[in-house]
Design an enzyme around this catalytic site. Structure first.
Site, short mmCIF file in Angstrom:
data_model
loop_
_atom_site.label_atom_id
_atom_site.label_comp_id
_atom_site.label_asym_id
_atom_site.label_seq_id
_atom_site.Cartn_x
_atom_site.Cartn_y
_atom_site.Cartn_z
N CYS A 146 0.99 -1.06 0.12
CA CYS A 146 0.31 0.24 0.44
C CYS A 146 1.05 1.07 0.29
CB CYS A 146 -1.11 -0.26 1.31
SG CYS A 146 -2.49 -1.49 2.03
N ARG A 200 4.88 0.19 -6.46
CA ARG A 200 4.93 -0.73 -5.54
C ARG A 200 3.88 -1.77 -5.66
NH1 ARG A 200 6.93 1.39 -0.23
NH2 ARG A 200 5.26 0.05 0.64
N TRP A 250 -3.06 -3.22 -1.43
CA TRP A 250 -2.12 -3.78 -2.50
C TRP A 250 -2.91 -5.18 -0.91
CZ3 TRP A 250 0.32 -6.53 -5.58
CH2 TRP A 250 1.03 -8.46 -4.78
N ASN A 271 -1.69 2.14 5.98
CA ASN A 271 -0.93 0.47 5.63
C ASN A 271 -0.43 -0.01 6.84
OD1 ASN A 271 -0.82 2.11 3.12
ND2 ASN A 271 1.23 2.79 3.39
N GLY A 272 -0.17 -1.18 7.03
CA GLY A 272 -0.01 -2.36 7.70
C GLY A 272 -0.96 -2.87 8.30
N GLU A 284 17.17 -24.16 -5.08
CA GLU A 284 16.74 -22.44 -4.45
C GLU A 284 18.24 -21.59 -4.61
OE1 GLU A 284 14.56 -21.37 -4.91
OE2 GLU A 284 14.96 -19.04 -4.05
N LYS A 320 18.69 -19.92 -8.74
CA LYS A 320 19.01 -18.33 -8.67
C LYS A 320 20.04 -17.38 -9.87
CE LYS A 320 15.72 -17.42 -7.44
NZ LYS A 320 14.71 -17.44 -6.88
N GLU A 342 18.78 -18.41 -13.23
CA GLU A 342 18.29 -17.26 -13.90
C GLU A 342 19.06 -16.07 -14.26
OE1 GLU A 342 13.87 -17.39 -11.88
OE2 GLU A 342 15.53 -17.37 -10.26
N HIS A 388 26.95 -40.98 -6.71
CA HIS A 388 26.05 -42.04 -7.94
C HIS A 388 26.00 -41.86 -9.80
CE1 HIS A 388 24.93 -44.27 -4.53
NE2 HIS A 388 24.69 -43.50 -3.77
N LYS A 433 7.18 -13.11 -14.87
CA LYS A 433 7.61 -13.44 -13.39
C LYS A 433 6.25 -13.74 -13.00
CE LYS A 433 8.02 -12.32 -9.41
NZ LYS A 433 9.24 -12.88 -8.70
#
Ligand code: F6R
Length: 676
Positions: free
Chosen positions: A2, A31, A89, A140-141, A549, A553, A556, A572, A671
């Site tokens: 927000c 944002r 948001w 906000n919050g 992960e 990163k 990509e 193995h 995205k």
């Protein structure tokens, strides 16, 4: 996330204040937002409309839509000098016009929803009619105790018209303001010629309201009859800007949640600290700051040297850098309000009853990419705490096989965007198989959340860089919350254990911050690795999904071939690829399998590999085995992934930057993947 903008100026906007609010809000578009709104105090207007409000909820077109509303705005709007605006948001309640800010109290709510504008008539606690001043707020919050406050307000006769946590602030404010301004609906404005030395009833009332709120807030509030704006803050930022000769009373005074909204308008900026309230007075051209109790405080001035682009990125070179550093806050936000609720623990929209959840005998998780790796971390939490078998599936595979689903299966669809088509199709298959479906998502009201029986939101805020960072760590946290929730229902965790685990989770943001603080050390290692072509990542237990992960990163954003293996599996086959100088990145924190991990590290070292390892601070033994150490603070085994992944995110980020790659927009990637 927000955004808040508030402006009050001496001379009025010449019809332009509403547009100025919209324009300043547009500077916060980066944002991400799903709805927007503004509210302006109409001066000299009759009491039936002293506050003008416009809202729109058409996702990223909401600000354009707001501008269209202004064409049919009342005549009084042109002279308005004071207004607030918000981009939302969604966190509590779906993205909709009804849930968009600003929120009003009963005095200004639309007919049929609550009291008529400006009319007395809501019943006071003792049954007496009470007149409320008209107020509007943006927030906000997260107000953690909003349910309790909403119940209290409803018992007093208030009618709340949205699904948000924020609306309670407007109703509490009108109550307080009615009391603070000694029953006067429209108190006299403060002296016009100099900045107000003391707070007006509006700011005093907001300070009192803020003291009742649990959680986090940045609030801006206006009220009919006040040419001022009251703001308050705890944990959510809000910055004050002044322009022109503020001391001499000719300038504009504004506030915003983010500096970009102030750039080009404010000459000087000041921050509001936690548990402070301030009153901005455009007429007098100044502002005063006080504690929530009204005790005066000195404002804290900050120097802003950012241009617009830097400011959008919070001073970071790119969004990925910014989002990496937002992880502690994102984790705190995801945890906020989950514990110590009347039910013990709170998920977001759990439409499955406790009995239905107790029936579950197996969990399937369908996800893609980083969400899949976070789910692999979650598997251990689900099995260990909730005692349920959990099968973690790549969504695009799950949907094309015939999983054995029954009414007792719980299928989790994990997707930060909530729109990944493979995951949506997996959820569809689950529904056809009569399984119960729970969504874990970062986007309120995204497709996956609408298809599911229940939702657990990660509250990471919008992630703009293509590579997932803060959404990965908050998904790890979400799995812990879910596993604890199910464990409680199944009688596998005592309340004391939940309290202890809640404490460990609450400590996680500080550990992640400590790992981020070592960025300079990681950067140096990254510079050494930048010219490699191939890297291997190895890990065991929870370290294996972290290795996956980390390697993703690196692939990509830095375009290096990075393969992750369970460390014990290397021998193995893949160990044939290790030769002198091959870089191996190992997750070597002190888990249950640390000794085994050290053997695997010896295997690659004896073949000449250069080993870069994630090592716990103070662990000189591991550090002495490896070539480069990336230090992290020790953390609890089932939560460690959120900490141990940080140096690997930073490593990929700095290798990519050293190689001149565009870290925010890597080639060939989107995205949100809405194709199969
Ligand atoms: C990696 C990344 C992707 C996503 C994947 C799933 O950094 O961002 O691998 O994790 O496309 O996306 P969601 O979680 O939106 O379903």
């Amino acid at each position: 996330m927000c955004g808040i903008v508030a402006i009050t100026s001496k001379g009025g906007g010449g019809g332009g204040l509403a547009l100025a609010l919209v324009e300043r809000l547009s500077r916060l578009e980066y944002r991400g937002y799903d709805s927007a709104g503004i509210a302006l105090v109409l001066e000299g207007a009759n009491a039936s409309q002293s506050i003008y409000r416009a809202r729109a909820a058409v996702a990223s077109r909401s600000l354009d839509e707001l501008k269209k509303h202004l064409d049919s705005a009342p005549a009084g709007l042109a002279a308005a000098t004071t207004g607030i605006g918000h981009t939302r948001w969604a966190t509590h309640g779906r993205p909709s016009e009804q849930n968009a800010h600003p929120h009003l109290g009963c005095a200004t709510a639309p007919p049929g929803q609550a009291g008529q504008a400006g009319q007395a008539g809501k019943a006071g606690e003792a049954g007496a009619p009470r007149a409320y001043p008209e107020v509007a707020i943006v927030h906000n919050g997260i107000v953690e105790n909003w349910r309790e406050l909403a119940g209290e307000l409803e018992r007093k006769g208030h009618e709340l018209s949205s699904e948000t946590d924020s609306e309670v602030v407007a109703h509490l404010l009108e109550e307080e303001l009615a009391l603070t301004s000694s029953s006067s609906v429209a108190p006299a404005p403060p002296a016009p010629s100099s900045p107000p030395a003391t707070l007006s009833p509006l700011a005093v009332a907001l300070g009192r309201v803020a003291q009742r709120l649990a959680g986090s807030y940045a609030i801006a509030a206006v009220a009919a009859g006040f040419p001022t704006i009251a703001i308050a803050r705890r944990l959510s930022p809000i910055v004050i800007g002044i322009s022109g000769d503020a001391g001499g009373g000719t300038g504009t005074v504004m506030a915003a949640s983010d500096i970009p909204a102030l750039i080009g308008m404010a000459d000087r900026c000041f921050v509001l600290e936690d548990d402070e309230v301030a009153e901005l007075n455009g007429t007098a051209g100044g502002f005063v700051v006080a504690g929530l109790d009204g005790e005066p405080r000195d404002p804290v001035e900050i120097t802003v040297r950012w241009d617009m682009e830097q400011a959008r990125k919070g001073g970071y070179a790119d969004f990925m850098g910014k989002e990496l550093h937002e992880q502690p806050q994102a984790i705190s936000d995801t945890l906020r309000g989950r514990f110590n609720t009347p039910e013990g623990m709170a998920l977001d929209e759990m439409r499955l009853s406790e009995d239905e959840l107790r029936e579950v005998d197996k969990i399937f998780v369908a996800a893609c990419g980083s969400s899949y790796y976070a789910s692999l971390v979650g598997k251990s939490a689900l099995e260990h705490w909730a005692g349920l078998p959990a099968e973690i599936e790549i969504a695009s595979e799950f949907r094309y096989r015939d999983p054995i689903l029954t009414g007792r299966s719980l299928v989790l669809g994990v997707s930060q965007s909530g729109e990944t088509v493979d995951t949506l199709q997996a959820v569809r298959l689950a529904r056809q198989g009569h399984a119960k479906v729970l969504a874990v998502s970062n986007v309120v009201d995204s497709s996956i959340t609408r298809m599911a029986d229940g939702v657990l939101y990660t509250r990471a805020g919008p992630e703009i860089a293509v590579a997932a960072t803060k959404t990965f760590s908050t998904q790890v946290v979400a799995f812990s919350l879910l596993a604890m929730y199910l464990a409680r229902l199944r009688g596998l965790l005592y309340p004391e254990e939940v309290t202890r685990l809640a404490g460990d989770l609450t400590g996680l943001p500080a550990l992640v911050r400590a790992a981020l603080d070592r960025e300079d050390e990681v950067r140096k290692v990254a510079e050494e690795l930048a010219e490699r072509r191939d890297l291997f990542y190895i890990g065991r237990g929870a370290g294996y999904p972290v290795a996956l992960e980390g390697a993703l990163k690196m692939k990509e954003i830095a375009y290096l071939r990075a393969e992750a293996y369970p460390a014990g599996e290397l021998k193995h086959g893949a160990i044939a690829l290790i030769e002198p100088g091959t870089a191996v990145v190992a997750v070597a924190t002190r888990g249950r399998l640390w000794e085994k991990m050290m053997s695997n590290i010896s295997e690659v070292k004896s073949r000449g590999a250069t080993v870069v390892a994630v090592v716990e601070e103070g662990d000189a033994e591991t550090a002495s085995y490896v070539d480069r150490s990336l230090y992290v603070p020790p953390s609890r085994p089932l939560l460690s992934a959120a900490v141990d992944v940080v140096p690997l995110q930073l490593l990929a980020y700095h290798v990519a930057r050293a190689r001149g790659c565009d870290v925010d927009r890597p080639r060939n990637l989107a995205k949100t993947v809405t194709v199969e």
